[in-house]
Scaffold this active site. Structure first.
Site, PDB file in Angstrom:
ATOM      1  N   ARG A 198      62.004  24.627  13.240  1.00  0.00           N
ATOM      2  CA  ARG A 198      63.396  24.616  13.693  1.00  0.00           C
ATOM      3  C   ARG A 198      63.412  24.353  15.189  1.00  0.00           C
ATOM      4  O   ARG A 198      62.577  24.887  15.914  1.00  0.00           O
ATOM      5  CB  ARG A 198      64.114  25.964  13.427  1.00  0.00           C
ATOM      6  CG  ARG A 198      64.492  26.217  11.971  1.00  0.00           C
ATOM      7  CD  ARG A 198      65.634  25.308  11.490  1.00  0.00           C
ATOM      8  NE  ARG A 198      65.869  25.443  10.048  1.00  0.00           N
ATOM      9  CZ  ARG A 198      65.381  24.644   9.109  1.00  0.00           C
ATOM     10  NH1 ARG A 198      64.597  23.638   9.441  1.00  0.00           N
ATOM     11  NH2 ARG A 198      65.666  24.825   7.844  1.00  0.00           N
TER      12      ARG A 198
ATOM     13  N   GLU B 257      68.156  16.722  24.452  1.00  0.00           N
ATOM     14  CA  GLU B 257      67.199  16.921  25.544  1.00  0.00           C
ATOM     15  C   GLU B 257      65.891  16.165  25.287  1.00  0.00           C
ATOM     16  O   GLU B 257      65.285  15.626  26.207  1.00  0.00           O
ATOM     17  CB  GLU B 257      66.840  18.413  25.707  1.00  0.00           C
ATOM     18  CG  GLU B 257      67.975  19.295  26.188  1.00  0.00           C
ATOM     19  CD  GLU B 257      68.798  19.861  25.031  1.00  0.00           C
ATOM     20  OE1 GLU B 257      68.606  19.407  23.884  1.00  0.00           O
ATOM     21  OE2 GLU B 257      69.648  20.726  25.276  1.00  0.00           O
TER      22      GLU B 257
ATOM     23  N   HIS C  25      64.098  14.666  10.942  1.00  0.00           N
ATOM     24  CA  HIS C  25      64.122  15.728   9.923  1.00  0.00           C
ATOM     25  C   HIS C  25      63.676  15.223   8.535  1.00  0.00           C
ATOM     26  O   HIS C  25      64.422  15.290   7.549  1.00  0.00           O
ATOM     27  CB  HIS C  25      65.518  16.368   9.837  1.00  0.00           C
ATOM     28  CG  HIS C  25      65.485  17.724   9.194  1.00  0.00           C
ATOM     29  ND1 HIS C  25      66.611  18.458   8.927  1.00  0.00           N
ATOM     30  CD2 HIS C  25      64.441  18.479   8.752  1.00  0.00           C
ATOM     31  CE1 HIS C  25      66.270  19.596   8.355  1.00  0.00           C
ATOM     32  NE2 HIS C  25      64.959  19.627   8.239  1.00  0.00           N
TER      33      HIS C  25
HETATM   34  N1  LIG Z   1      61.141  20.244   8.549  1.00  0.00           N
HETATM   35  C1  LIG Z   1      61.644  20.573   7.384  1.00  0.00           C
HETATM   36  O1  LIG Z   1      62.276  19.777   6.695  1.00  0.00           O
HETATM   37  C2  LIG Z   1      61.406  21.947   6.849  1.00  0.00           C
HETATM   38  C3  LIG Z   1      61.321  22.158   5.454  1.00  0.00           C
HETATM   39  C4  LIG Z   1      61.062  23.436   4.976  1.00  0.00           C
HETATM   40  C5  LIG Z   1      60.936  24.496   5.868  1.00  0.00           C
HETATM   41  N2  LIG Z   1      61.064  24.279   7.196  1.00  0.00           N
HETATM   42  C6  LIG Z   1      60.923  25.383   8.165  1.00  0.00           C
HETATM   43  O2  LIG Z   1      59.618  25.904   8.071  1.00  0.00           O
HETATM   44  C7  LIG Z   1      59.674  27.319   8.230  1.00  0.00           C
HETATM   45  C8  LIG Z   1      58.492  27.942   7.508  1.00  0.00           C
HETATM   46  O3  LIG Z   1      58.636  27.685   6.110  1.00  0.00           O
HETATM   47  P1  LIG Z   1      57.758  28.449   5.017  1.00  0.00           P
HETATM   48  O4  LIG Z   1      58.217  27.948   3.691  1.00  0.00           O
HETATM   49  O5  LIG Z   1      56.326  28.381   5.361  1.00  0.00           O
HETATM   50  O6  LIG Z   1      58.282  29.952   5.236  1.00  0.00           O
HETATM   51  P2  LIG Z   1      57.602  31.300   4.767  1.00  0.00           P
HETATM   52  O7  LIG Z   1      58.687  32.319   4.759  1.00  0.00           O
HETATM   53  O8  LIG Z   1      56.804  31.095   3.536  1.00  0.00           O
HETATM   54  O9  LIG Z   1      56.581  31.643   5.959  1.00  0.00           O
HETATM   55  C9  LIG Z   1      56.987  32.050   7.230  1.00  0.00           C
HETATM   56  C10 LIG Z   1      55.857  32.898   7.808  1.00  0.00           C
HETATM   57  O10 LIG Z   1      56.152  33.180   9.184  1.00  0.00           O
HETATM   58  C11 LIG Z   1      55.648  34.488   9.442  1.00  0.00           C
HETATM   59  N3  LIG Z   1      56.245  34.989  10.663  1.00  0.00           N
HETATM   60  C12 LIG Z   1      57.499  35.466  10.860  1.00  0.00           C
HETATM   61  N4  LIG Z   1      57.667  35.809  12.153  1.00  0.00           N
HETATM   62  C13 LIG Z   1      56.492  35.526  12.782  1.00  0.00           C
HETATM   63  C14 LIG Z   1      56.051  35.646  14.127  1.00  0.00           C
HETATM   64  N5  LIG Z   1      56.848  36.123  15.074  1.00  0.00           N
HETATM   65  N6  LIG Z   1      54.799  35.248  14.421  1.00  0.00           N
HETATM   66  C15 LIG Z   1      53.974  34.753  13.472  1.00  0.00           C
HETATM   67  N7  LIG Z   1      54.336  34.628  12.173  1.00  0.00           N
HETATM   68  C16 LIG Z   1      55.578  35.010  11.837  1.00  0.00           C
HETATM   69  C17 LIG Z   1      55.990  35.273   8.188  1.00  0.00           C
HETATM   70  O11 LIG Z   1      55.182  36.440   8.083  1.00  0.00           O
HETATM   71  C18 LIG Z   1      55.684  34.259   7.100  1.00  0.00           C
HETATM   72  O12 LIG Z   1      54.354  34.390   6.634  1.00  0.00           O
HETATM   73  C19 LIG Z   1      61.025  27.696   7.614  1.00  0.00           C
HETATM   74  O13 LIG Z   1      61.534  28.875   8.207  1.00  0.00           O
HETATM   75  C20 LIG Z   1      61.901  26.523   7.907  1.00  0.00           C
HETATM   76  O14 LIG Z   1      62.635  26.764   9.093  1.00  0.00           O
HETATM   77  C21 LIG Z   1      61.280  23.031   7.704  1.00  0.00           C
END
Ligand SMILES: NC(=O)c1ccc[n+]([C@@H]2O[C@H](COP(=O)([O-])OP(=O)(O)OC[C@H]3O[C@@H](n4cnc5c(N)ncnc54)[C@H](O)[C@@H]3O)[C@@H](O)[C@H]2O)c1
Length: 386
Positions: free
Chosen positions: A229, A258, A270
């Protein structure tokens, strides 16, 4: 027979999971369940018959979660279903940062009409040369669905991988390759790594986590990847770091005013989850969640009610009750059943913040007025008898 309504086009692979007991309806107000991708639902009114909303994807900020909970509508999402799509783009991002592949391809285009291109190429190509990712250190912040896949894949590309996630789930820990170093602090990862990729949700705690302080701890010429994000990275600080050369390259899936056009920024529109497979996987997972909820009452991957699973429904009726998480709800339900002479064979109750869910299997057919009686209990949001 259940009716579903699609607010956005949903992959036929997913809809194919809904068998002859499901029919599509054009009218949202007739539907038992709504399937949605990005359509904004905040202004929508929900009919009393609506039981669930399934978001084919992870983010749910297009859905009014609290209002749905208050109306006893369970909202599902499909976490991890697009993880492989994002992982592949992260790997592509590292490779694009390692050599100036984009600059090189653009340069070749300029010589479209030039017969001497082969000769000129050999003279000029060194401007686009770079390094290999094999042997470099990669830091993965957040070891969830995406982070684990990225970390494991990078080890197969010869990278030395450091992982940091203080809240890692048991499931993720099981899936993580044993070759990954466990960074005990995020600072350790910042200091060690040549490439740093972030895979955490954007929350109050993580917003702006990559700022000038974090960057100051990193190696000169580090590559940062953010396909999670835009809010996770302070836009002003990353621009300054690119201009000064501290950060060699910033790969992001989130164009902002930016960052677009800054030298060293690789800005992708994206595309993380934009693959046919991701869309199919999300739609399939959404359809499976819906079926399990409508047919068995089980809740998996809800974002406004607790997950709760009693397995497939047996021969006898199953009563499911969405309710407020307040004292003495179970006592009232069991008293109503006892007053009707109904024997409970299995019961589960789970809560999540201010909401809760109770599933009750009973031995015999239930009287016609039981649903109404249970709905009359203060704090009950929706009752179904399956
Ligand atoms: N670019 C895209 O199109 C796209 C698509 C899907 C997801 N995403 C983004 O990717 C992110 C991650 O997705 P995911 O499916 O792996 O989520 P997920 O919930 O499976 O994993 C997130 C991980 O982050 C960890 N975490 C939370 N706070 C933390 C911190 N301060 N320091 C270190 N680790 C921390 C959690 O413990 C968890 O293991 C999503 O939140 C979403 O914003 C982007």
């Amino acid at each position: 027979m259940f009716k579903y309504h699609c607010l956005n086009p949903i992959s036929p692979v997913g809809l194919g999971q809904l068998d002859e007991n499901y029919v599509n309806t054009d009218q949202a107000e007739d539907a038992d369940v709504i399937l949605v991708r990005s359509a904004k639902m905040h202004e929508m009114e929900f009919a009393p018959g609506l039981k669930a909303i399934a978001r084919a994807g992870a983010g749910v900020n297009n859905i009014p979660l609290d209002r749905c909970a208050e109306q006893g509508i369970v909202v599902f999402n499909t976490p991890g279903a697009n993880a492989n799509g994002v992982k592949e783009l992260v790997i592509a991002g590292m490779l694009l940062a390692a050599r100036d592949i984009i600059g090189g391809i653009n340069w070749v285009q300029e010589y479209e009409e030039d017969g001497d291109i082969a000769k000129i190429t050999e003279k000029k190509k060194k401007a686009f040369a770079g390094t290999e990712i094999s042997g470099k250190k990669l830091g993965v912040i957040g070891l969830g669905a995406i982070g684990v896949l990225v970390a494991n894949a990078a080890t197969h590309l010869g990278m030395e991988v450091y992982g940091y996630d203080p809240y890692v789930s048991v499931d993720s820990a099981w899936r993580l390759s044993r070759n990954i170093h466990h960074a005990k602090t995020v600072d350790e990862l910042y200091k060690e790594c040549d490439y740093i990729t972030i895979h955490v949700p954007a929350t109050e705690d993580t917003k702006g986590m990559i700022d000038k302080n974090a960057i100051s701890l990193m190696k000169q010429g580090v590559v940062i990847l953010n396909l999670s994000r835009d809010a996770l990275v302070n836009q002003e600080d990353i621009v300054d770091a690119l201009v000064s050369g501290k950060v060699h390259c910033y790969v992001t899936d989130f164009p902002t005013k930016e960052i677009v056009g800054v030298k060293g920024a690789i800005v992708i529109p994206h595309l993380g989850a934009s693959t046919e497979e991701s869309e199919d996987n999300c739609a399939k997972m959404a359809a499976e969640e819906i079926r399990d909820f409508l047919e068995n009452g089980n809740i998996t991957h809800s974002v406004n009610f607790p997950d709760c699973d009693m397995g497939p429904k047996g021969e006898g009726p199953r009563i499911t009750i969405l309710h407020k998480n307040i004292p003495n709800m179970l006592g009232q339900f069991t008293t109503i059943l006892a007053d009707k002479g109904i024997n409970i064979s299995l019961m589960t109750n789970k809560s999540r913040k201010e909401y809760a869910y109770t599933m009750i299997d009973v031995d015999a057919e239930v009287p016609a007025d039981l649903k109404e009686k249970l709905e009359g209990v203060d704090g009950v949001l929706k009752v179904r008898i399956l």
